[in-house]
Design an enzyme around this catalytic site. Structure first.
Site, PDB file in Angstrom:
ATOM      1  CG  HIS A 216      40.740  52.131  51.539  1.00 37.10           C
ATOM      2  ND1 HIS A 216      41.758  51.356  51.053  1.00 37.10           N
ATOM      3  CD2 HIS A 216      40.970  53.374  51.049  1.00 37.10           C
ATOM      4  CE1 HIS A 216      42.577  52.089  50.318  1.00 37.10           C
ATOM      5  NE2 HIS A 216      42.124  53.329  50.295  1.00 37.10           N
ATOM      6  CB  CYS A 247      47.255  54.285  53.115  1.00 36.28           C
ATOM      7  SG  CYS A 247      48.411  55.658  53.232  1.00 36.28           S
TER       8      CYS A 247
HETATM    9  P1  HMG Z   1      59.913  65.118  52.897  1.00 36.15           P
HETATM   10  O1  HMG Z   1      60.874  64.141  53.440  1.00 36.15           O
HETATM   11  O2  HMG Z   1      59.384  66.191  53.801  1.00 36.15           O
HETATM   12  O3  HMG Z   1      60.445  65.751  51.532  1.00 36.15           O
HETATM   13  O4  HMG Z   1      58.661  64.306  52.340  1.00 36.15           O
HETATM   14  P2  HMG Z   1      61.557  66.798  51.220  1.00 36.15           P
HETATM   15  O5  HMG Z   1      60.941  67.818  50.313  1.00 36.15           O
HETATM   16  O6  HMG Z   1      62.214  67.254  52.494  1.00 36.15           O
HETATM   17  O7  HMG Z   1      62.599  65.931  50.378  1.00 36.15           O
HETATM   18  C1  HMG Z   1      63.310  64.836  50.942  1.00 36.15           C
HETATM   19  C2  HMG Z   1      64.128  64.175  49.841  1.00 36.15           C
HETATM   20  O8  HMG Z   1      63.263  63.553  48.889  1.00 36.15           O
HETATM   21  C3  HMG Z   1      64.986  65.149  49.036  1.00 36.15           C
HETATM   22  O9  HMG Z   1      66.130  64.415  48.573  1.00 36.15           O
HETATM   23  C4  HMG Z   1      64.110  65.479  47.857  1.00 36.15           C
HETATM   24  O10 HMG Z   1      64.825  65.894  46.714  1.00 36.15           O
HETATM   25  C5  HMG Z   1      63.456  64.145  47.588  1.00 36.15           C
HETATM   26  P3  HMG Z   1      67.542  64.475  49.316  1.00 36.15           P
HETATM   27  O11 HMG Z   1      67.869  65.928  49.320  1.00 36.15           O
HETATM   28  O12 HMG Z   1      67.298  63.917  50.705  1.00 36.15           O
HETATM   29  O13 HMG Z   1      68.394  63.621  48.456  1.00 36.15           O
HETATM   30  N1  HMG Z   1      62.136  64.305  46.970  1.00 36.15           N
HETATM   31  C6  HMG Z   1      61.709  63.602  45.915  1.00 36.15           C
HETATM   32  N2  HMG Z   1      62.279  62.635  45.169  1.00 36.15           N
HETATM   33  C7  HMG Z   1      61.526  62.110  44.184  1.00 36.15           C
HETATM   34  N3  HMG Z   1      60.261  62.472  43.929  1.00 36.15           N
HETATM   35  C8  HMG Z   1      59.641  63.414  44.654  1.00 36.15           C
HETATM   36  C9  HMG Z   1      60.387  64.022  45.704  1.00 36.15           C
HETATM   37  N4  HMG Z   1      60.063  64.957  46.616  1.00 36.15           N
HETATM   38  C10 HMG Z   1      61.137  65.136  47.388  1.00 36.15           C
HETATM   39  N5  HMG Z   1      58.390  63.763  44.396  1.00 36.15           N
HETATM   40  C11 HMG Z   1      56.916  64.124  50.717  1.00 36.15           C
HETATM   41  C12 HMG Z   1      57.571  64.995  51.772  1.00 36.15           C
HETATM   42  C13 HMG Z   1      55.602  64.779  50.326  1.00 36.15           C
HETATM   43  C14 HMG Z   1      57.838  64.030  49.508  1.00 36.15           C
HETATM   44  C15 HMG Z   1      56.666  62.726  51.336  1.00 36.15           C
HETATM   45  O14 HMG Z   1      55.986  62.897  52.535  1.00 36.15           O
HETATM   46  C16 HMG Z   1      55.879  61.790  50.447  1.00 36.15           C
HETATM   47  O15 HMG Z   1      56.304  61.470  49.352  1.00 36.15           O
HETATM   48  N6  HMG Z   1      54.736  61.297  50.905  1.00 36.15           N
HETATM   49  C17 HMG Z   1      53.913  60.407  50.107  1.00 36.15           C
HETATM   50  C18 HMG Z   1      53.413  59.247  50.917  1.00 36.15           C
HETATM   51  C19 HMG Z   1      52.508  58.405  50.050  1.00 36.15           C
HETATM   52  O16 HMG Z   1      52.744  58.232  48.852  1.00 36.15           O
HETATM   53  N7  HMG Z   1      51.427  57.846  50.654  1.00 36.15           N
HETATM   54  C20 HMG Z   1      50.507  57.012  49.968  1.00 36.15           C
HETATM   55  C21 HMG Z   1      49.625  57.764  49.004  1.00 36.15           C
HETATM   56  S1  HMG Z   1      48.264  58.591  49.796  1.00 36.15           S
HETATM   57  C22 HMG Z   1      47.018  57.363  49.916  1.00 36.15           C
HETATM   58  O17 HMG Z   1      47.277  56.213  49.682  1.00 36.15           O
HETATM   59  C23 HMG Z   1      45.607  57.779  50.238  1.00 36.15           C
HETATM   60  C24 HMG Z   1      44.696  57.755  49.001  1.00 36.15           C
HETATM   61  O18 HMG Z   1      44.608  56.450  48.440  1.00 36.15           O
HETATM   62  C25 HMG Z   1      43.290  58.228  49.401  1.00 36.15           C
HETATM   63  C26 HMG Z   1      42.730  57.514  50.629  1.00 36.15           C
HETATM   64  O19 HMG Z   1      42.662  56.276  50.644  1.00 36.15           O
HETATM   65  O20 HMG Z   1      42.378  58.232  51.558  1.00 36.15           O
HETATM   66  C27 HMG Z   1      45.191  58.693  47.895  1.00 36.15           C
HETATM   67 MG    MG Z   2      43.334  54.861  49.180  1.00 37.90          MG
END
Ligand code: HMG
Ligand code: MG
Length: 306
Positions: A216, A247
């Site tokens: 970034h 992010c």
């Molecule tokens: P959580 O709240 O701990 O998840 O989040 P959970 O397992 O307790 O589930 C909560 C609810 O979400 C449940 O539904 C699950 O079924 C549902 P409910 O029972 O409440 O109705 N659920 C899902 N639904 C759809 N798709 C799924 C899913 N998983 C659970 N996959 C979790 C944990 C990992 C899911 C959450 O923290 C998360 O999604 N985090 C992602 C955040 C993100 O996307 N950040 C940006 C990307 S990283 C980035 O940009 C960095 C990068 O570019 C590299 C860099 O720059 O360094 C890659």
């Molecule tokens: Mg990134």
């Protein structure tokens, strides 16, 4: 003008992250038809690897809540194309596999604070979450990337020790990832630090052929850091057309290295990449119109007179 220099790879794979990293950070949700048009333009500009979206809960990243719809709009891949998506857990993997995706990325953190904020888990718990994802993805014939965020500095923890980064990278490779992406999420790294990390990874048995770099540009270091990585032999570089990116779970994360800025440097060094710079600049100008603000890329500004 092209002036090749010694010690660089002959060819670089541009790993385009604009539709995912770029659009996940927009204030407004971009309409899915606009996202599909963005991807089509990137592909027709010669980018073979385009990361499309993330299969995460909508409440975590509302901007990418249309992942299934986007894939439906885009249809099947042409030969030679790769369109990875982010999957944090088995639920995300199931959603991706159901849509025929065969390239996925898990995304870990080198620091505990960011693991908690981004994944609601410790580093160890996130790796436990990824283990069955990577195994099942590989069993399904998918290609798997492992991102590691906060490899240089962390907004809450400060500078991140190289040994801590190498440890997480090694664990992800042990899980079976095909490639790592070394992330400078908040853009604080500098060239010497990049060299030190690549040397430490090499000493731990993770060679440059297994590494992509993901910088970034918060402090204007992304391109310099990329050149440092290229000079070590890294040949996969993450970039975002127009320099979109950030992010939502890391304060002070701004745009990725702009794909156009990367291409200007690659062209100058005579390194092959297969993309059409003019078509990408045109795409960034079009996207800026959609988003209502100009691209931060210097090369887009220079070539488009924007
Ligand atoms: P959580 O709240 O701990 O998840 O989040 P959970 O397992 O307790 O589930 C909560 C609810 O979400 C449940 O539904 C699950 O079924 C549902 P409910 O029972 O409440 O109705 N659920 C899902 N639904 C759809 N798709 C799924 C899913 N998983 C659970 N996959 C979790 C944990 C990992 C899911 C959450 O923290 C998360 O999604 N985090 C992602 C955040 C993100 O996307 N950040 C940006 C990307 S990283 C980035 O940009 C960095 C990068 O570019 C590299 C860099 O720059 O360094 C890659
Ligand atoms: Mg990134």
């Amino acid at each position: 003008m092209t002036e090749p220099a010694a010690g660089f790879p002959e060819q670089v794979t541009i790993y385009e992250v604009g539709p995912r990293d770029g659009l996940q950070n927009e204030q407004a949700v971009v309409p899915v038809e606009v996202k599909a048009e963005f991807v089509r333009r990137l592909v027709s500009a010669g980018l073979q690897t385009v990361e499309l979206t993330s299969f995460v809960p909508q409440k975590w990243v509302p901007q990418l809540g249309d992942a299934e719809e986007l894939l439906d709009l885009l249809g099947p891949l042409a030969a030679g194309q790769q369109r990875p998506v982010l999957v944090p857990n088995e639920r995300g993997l199931d959603r991706a596999l159901d849509k025929g995706v065969r390239a996925v990325a898990v995304f870990g953190s080198a620091t505990e604070t960011f693991a908690r904020k981004n994944l609601n888990r410790s580093v160890a718990e996130s790796l436990e979450m990824f283990a069955p994802v990577v195994k099942r993805a590989l069993d399904a014939g998918a290609w798997v990337r492992g991102y590691v965020s906060m490899c240089f500095g962390d907004p809450w923890e400060g500078p991140v020790p190289v040994s801590q980064v190498v440890e997480v990278c090694s664990r992800l490779m042990d899980l079976g990832c095909d490639q790592l992406s070394i992330g400078d999420t908040i853009g604080v790294g500098t060239t010497g630090h990049v060299s030190r990390l690549l040397e430490a990874l090499d000493a731990a048995g993770i060679g440059v052929d297994q590494i992509g770099v993901h910088f970034h540009d918060t402090y204007g270091q992304a391109l310099a850091n990329t050149v440092a990585a290229l000079s070590h032999g890294v040949s996969v570089v993450d970039a975002s057309t127009g320099g979109l990116g950030g992010c939502p779970y890391a304060k002070s994360a701004t745009g990725n290295l702009a794909t156009e800025d990367l291409i200007w440097t690659l062209d100058g060094l005579g390194i092959e990449h297969g993309a059409d710079l003019d078509a990408l600049v045109e795409t960034s100008v079009w996207m800026a119109g959609q988003l209502g603000r100009p691209s931060p890329s210097r090369v887009v500004k220079a070539l488009a007179g924007a």
